[in-house]
Write a protein that holds these residues in place. Structure first.
Motif, PDB file in Angstrom:
ATOM      1  N   GLY A 193      -0.037   7.899  -6.842  1.00 49.63           N
ATOM      2  CA  GLY A 193       0.363   7.824  -5.445  1.00 49.63           C
ATOM      3  C   GLY A 193       0.325   6.427  -4.872  1.00 49.63           C
ATOM      4  N   LYS A 194       0.677   5.438  -5.682  1.00 48.52           N
ATOM      5  CA  LYS A 194       0.574   4.041  -5.257  1.00 48.52           C
ATOM      6  C   LYS A 194       1.964   3.438  -5.004  1.00 48.52           C
ATOM      7  CE  LYS A 194      -3.932   3.952  -5.853  1.00 48.52           C
ATOM      8  NZ  LYS A 194      -4.670   3.019  -6.690  1.00 48.52           N
TER       9      LYS A 194
ATOM     10  N   GLN B 123      -4.600  -1.337  -5.590  1.00 49.70           N
ATOM     11  CA  GLN B 123      -3.724  -1.021  -4.466  1.00 49.70           C
ATOM     12  C   GLN B 123      -4.119   0.285  -3.774  1.00 49.70           C
ATOM     13  OE1 GLN B 123      -1.128  -2.956  -3.355  1.00 49.70           O
ATOM     14  NE2 GLN B 123      -1.450  -4.523  -4.924  1.00 49.70           N
ATOM     15  N   LEU B 124      -3.705   0.402  -2.522  1.00 57.49           N
ATOM     16  CA  LEU B 124      -4.004   1.596  -1.737  1.00 57.49           C
ATOM     17  C   LEU B 124      -3.007   2.717  -2.050  1.00 57.49           C
ATOM     18  CD1 LEU B 124      -4.690  -0.036   1.750  1.00 57.49           C
ATOM     19  CD2 LEU B 124      -6.379   0.874   0.146  1.00 57.49           C
ATOM     20  N   PRO B 125      -3.453   3.977  -2.003  1.00 55.98           N
ATOM     21  CA  PRO B 125      -2.540   5.100  -2.185  1.00 55.98           C
ATOM     22  C   PRO B 125      -1.850   5.452  -0.867  1.00 55.98           C
ATOM     23  CG  PRO B 125      -4.761   5.926  -1.932  1.00 55.98           C
ATOM     24  CD  PRO B 125      -4.867   4.412  -1.892  1.00 55.98           C
TER      25      PRO B 125
ATOM     26  N   GLU C  89       8.616   4.967  10.483  1.00 53.97           N
ATOM     27  CA  GLU C  89       7.162   5.019  10.411  1.00 53.97           C
ATOM     28  C   GLU C  89       6.675   5.259   8.987  1.00 53.97           C
ATOM     29  OE1 GLU C  89       5.870   6.642  14.838  1.00 53.97           O
ATOM     30  OE2 GLU C  89       6.745   8.050  13.395  1.00 53.97           O
ATOM     31  N   HIS C  90       7.422   6.089   8.233  1.00 52.74           N
ATOM     32  CA  HIS C  90       7.087   6.300   6.823  1.00 52.74           C
ATOM     33  C   HIS C  90       7.225   4.992   6.037  1.00 52.74           C
ATOM     34  CE1 HIS C  90       6.186  10.509   6.480  1.00 52.74           C
ATOM     35  NE2 HIS C  90       7.320  10.889   7.041  1.00 52.74           N
ATOM     36  N   LEU C  91       8.280   4.244   6.320  1.00 54.71           N
ATOM     37  CA  LEU C  91       8.494   2.971   5.626  1.00 54.71           C
ATOM     38  C   LEU C  91       7.397   1.969   5.973  1.00 54.71           C
ATOM     39  CD1 LEU C  91      12.373   2.529   5.957  1.00 54.71           C
ATOM     40  CD2 LEU C  91      11.075   3.096   3.900  1.00 54.71           C
ATOM     41  N   GLU C  92       6.987   1.971   7.231  1.00 54.80           N
ATOM     42  CA  GLU C  92       5.910   1.075   7.636  1.00 54.80           C
ATOM     43  C   GLU C  92       4.601   1.436   6.953  1.00 54.80           C
ATOM     44  OE1 GLU C  92       5.878   1.391  11.854  1.00 54.80           O
ATOM     45  OE2 GLU C  92       7.481  -0.076  12.160  1.00 54.80           O
ATOM     46  N   ALA C  93       4.341   2.761   6.848  1.00 55.70           N
ATOM     47  CA  ALA C  93       3.130   3.210   6.159  1.00 55.70           C
ATOM     48  C   ALA C  93       3.192   2.839   4.687  1.00 55.70           C
ATOM     49  CB  ALA C  93       2.977   4.724   6.323  1.00 55.70           C
TER      50      ALA C  93
END
Length: 210
Positions: free
Chosen positions: A175-176, A95-97, A16-20
């Motif tokens: 944090g990107k 990009q999103l953080p 789930e962390h990898l997907e996020a």
């Protein structure tokens, strides 16, 4: 008075962390693509030009001097580096953080990585000078002896490692995840470049002995 315990938030699995992580990276962003292009192009370019210079002395003939030719190549490489860094910073803006990376511990690590990276880059340039930094040996301008002072006493390739750490520090600070992906590309390309540069440079200096 009785208090009711709030249910704890479920912990995310590694998957789930990898997907996020991957969901925050926009691979189609133009600045991400431009930056990736220059990350790949720059070391390929300077290796091709440097070997062409070694074999055919094109820049030396053009500028009438190996030192001037080296300075010209240095200016081009430096300019390409600035363009790559500009694209990197623009890519991070788009990009999103990732929430997981937005905390004080990560920011402290980011500052440490960036500071160490810049220290390695600046001190290695100081030790080598412009000509030593920008492939002067391919122009026939060889160092009189091996540089062993800091940072070369702790790393054989402080310029590349310092640059990679600087990218890593910047990506972590904001944090990107996209910045971390680009940093991985930087690391891989420098590793590939060294596969070509180290044996060729060793050959140049081996010929110096004869």
């Amino acid at each position: 008075m009785d208090t009711q315990l709030l249910p704890s938030e479920p912990k995310l699995s590694i998957l789930e962390h990898l997907e996020a992580f991957s969901s925050t990276v926009n691979f189609e962003d133009k600045y991400f693509q431009y930056c990736t292009f220059f990350v790949v192009f720059n070391p390929v370019f300077w290796n091709i030009v440097a070997r062409t210079e070694y074999n055919y002395r094109l820049l030396t003939r053009l500028t009438k001097s190996p030192k001037t030719g080296c300075y010209l190549l240095a200016l081009i490489i430096f300019s390409l580096g600035l363009l790559r860094d500009y694209m990197f910073n623009q890519a991070l803006r788009q990009q999103l953080p990732l929430t997981l990376l937005q905390n004080g511990t990560v920011k402290c690590l980011a500052v440490l990585c960036f500071a160490m990276g810049q220290l390695l880059v600046i001190t290695s340039m100081y030790r080598l000078g412009i000509i030593g930094t920008y492939l002067g040996d391919y122009f026939g301008i060889l160092m009189k002896e091996r540089v062993t002072g800091f940072p070369f006493n702790i790393s054989n390739n402080p310029m590349y490692q310092g640059s990679t750490l600087s990218f890593l520090g910047t990506a972590l600070y904001y944090g990107k995840p996209a910045g971390l992906v680009i940093t991985l590309f930087v690391y891989i390309m420098y590793k590939v470049a060294l596969r070509f540069e180290e044996p060729f440079t060793a050959m140049i200096y081996a010929k110096k002995k004869f």
